[in-house]
Enzyme design. Structure first.
Site, PDB file in Angstrom:
ATOM      1  N   GLY A 115      39.584  27.645  43.409  1.00  0.00           N
ATOM      2  CA  GLY A 115      38.708  26.504  42.926  1.00  0.00           C
ATOM      3  C   GLY A 115      37.577  26.826  43.932  1.00  0.00           C
TER       4      GLY A 115
ATOM      5  CB  SER B 276      40.887  32.150  43.679  1.00  0.00           C
ATOM      6  OG  SER B 276      39.895  31.987  43.166  1.00  0.00           O
ATOM      7  CB  ALA B 277      39.136  29.145  46.711  1.00  0.00           C
TER       8      ALA B 277
ATOM      9  CG  HIS C 144      38.276  35.730  40.900  1.00  0.00           C
ATOM     10  ND1 HIS C 144      39.281  35.374  39.880  1.00  0.00           N
ATOM     11  CD2 HIS C 144      38.385  34.946  41.790  1.00  0.00           C
ATOM     12  CE1 HIS C 144      39.809  34.574  40.108  1.00  0.00           C
ATOM     13  NE2 HIS C 144      39.345  33.787  41.259  1.00  0.00           N
TER      14      HIS C 144
ATOM     15  CD  GLU D 276      40.446  37.500  37.059  1.00  0.00           C
ATOM     16  OE1 GLU D 276      40.953  37.749  36.010  1.00  0.00           O
ATOM     17  OE2 GLU D 276      39.727  36.738  37.413  1.00  0.00           O
TER      18      GLU D 276
END
Length: 235
Positions: free
Chosen positions: A90, A122-123, A159, A194
């Site tokens: 997020g 991700s985050a 990413h 990814e």
């Protein structure tokens, strides 16, 4: 250090279902664990309960139970009582702001260094590095600090893609990361595409998946890292 962490670039690769590609990477971390705590603070586009349900569905084939940290009155105790820690993607600025608000940064690092497994995407991977200064996110909130958990002693860029749309005149990702190396030439950045992840087991760090990673460090720019590479010398 006996840290066990899986730092996924993303929750999906291509058009695959949510977290499906990561199941094979996560499963070994579940061998001796059952109760996992999920930290949904990065998910500003959905409620904590919605995010929790999404993760439960995505990981439903694993032999674990998942509770959200927001379901407990004492977040610190919830982390201590869990067998493993999940932190979703997020907005990285929102995520770290909430971790500071509940004073969880040092506790998470302590628990992971004691052997509690950590899985982030991700985050959730961004914050495992030294700081969040190489996140791709917009700073929608101002956290007390950009300093992160520091499970690994370098910067992470999830990413990763250096694609530039035709006619688009903004900086590429590689140019942005080059800028970081100009103001902080001593700190390495490992950028992961990814579908790939960094797997930390004790004093061993490996790039898992089937895609290249990239190193940015001082004068070294976008140096290819082969899938399966041992990156333990960066620890």
């Amino acid at each position: 250090m006996s840290a066990n962490a899986l730092l996924l670039s993303a929750s999906r690769v291509g058009n695959t279902p949510y977290l499906q590609h990561a199941l094979e990477f996560i499963k070994p971390f579940c061998a001796d664990t059952r109760k996992w705590i999920f930290i949904p603070y990065a998910g500003v586009g959905m409620s904590n309960d919605q995010y929790l349900e999404k993760v439960r569905i995505g990981l439903s084939s694993l032999p674990i139970t998942i509770n959200g940290i927001h379901e407990f009155g004492d977040p610190k105790q919830a982390i201590k009582d869990a067998d493993g820690i999940l932190i979703g993607g997020g907005n990285t600025f929102q995520l770290i702001n909430e971790l500071y608000r509940y004073d969880l940064i040092h506790l998470i690092k302590e628990q992971v260094n004691l052997g509690k497994p950590y899985v982030g995407w991700s985050a959730g991977s961004n914050i495992a590095g030294l700081s969040i200064r190489t996140t791709n996110d917009m700073p929608i909130i101002e956290p007390p600090s950009f300093s992160a958990i520091g499970l690994v002693p370098f910067q992470i860029n999830p990413h990763y893609s250096n694609y530039q749309a035709p006619g688009h005149n903004g900086e590429t990702r590689a140019q942005r990361l080059f800028e970081f190396t100009q103001v902080d030439p001593l700190t390495p950045i490992i950028a992961i595409q990814e579908g790939s992840a960094l797997k930390l087991q004790g004093n061993k760090l490996t790039l898992v998946g089937d895609k290249l990673g990239y190193l940015f460090h001082g004068e070294l720019q976008e140096i290819e890292i082969n899938a399966g590479s041992d990156l333990s010398h960066y620890l």
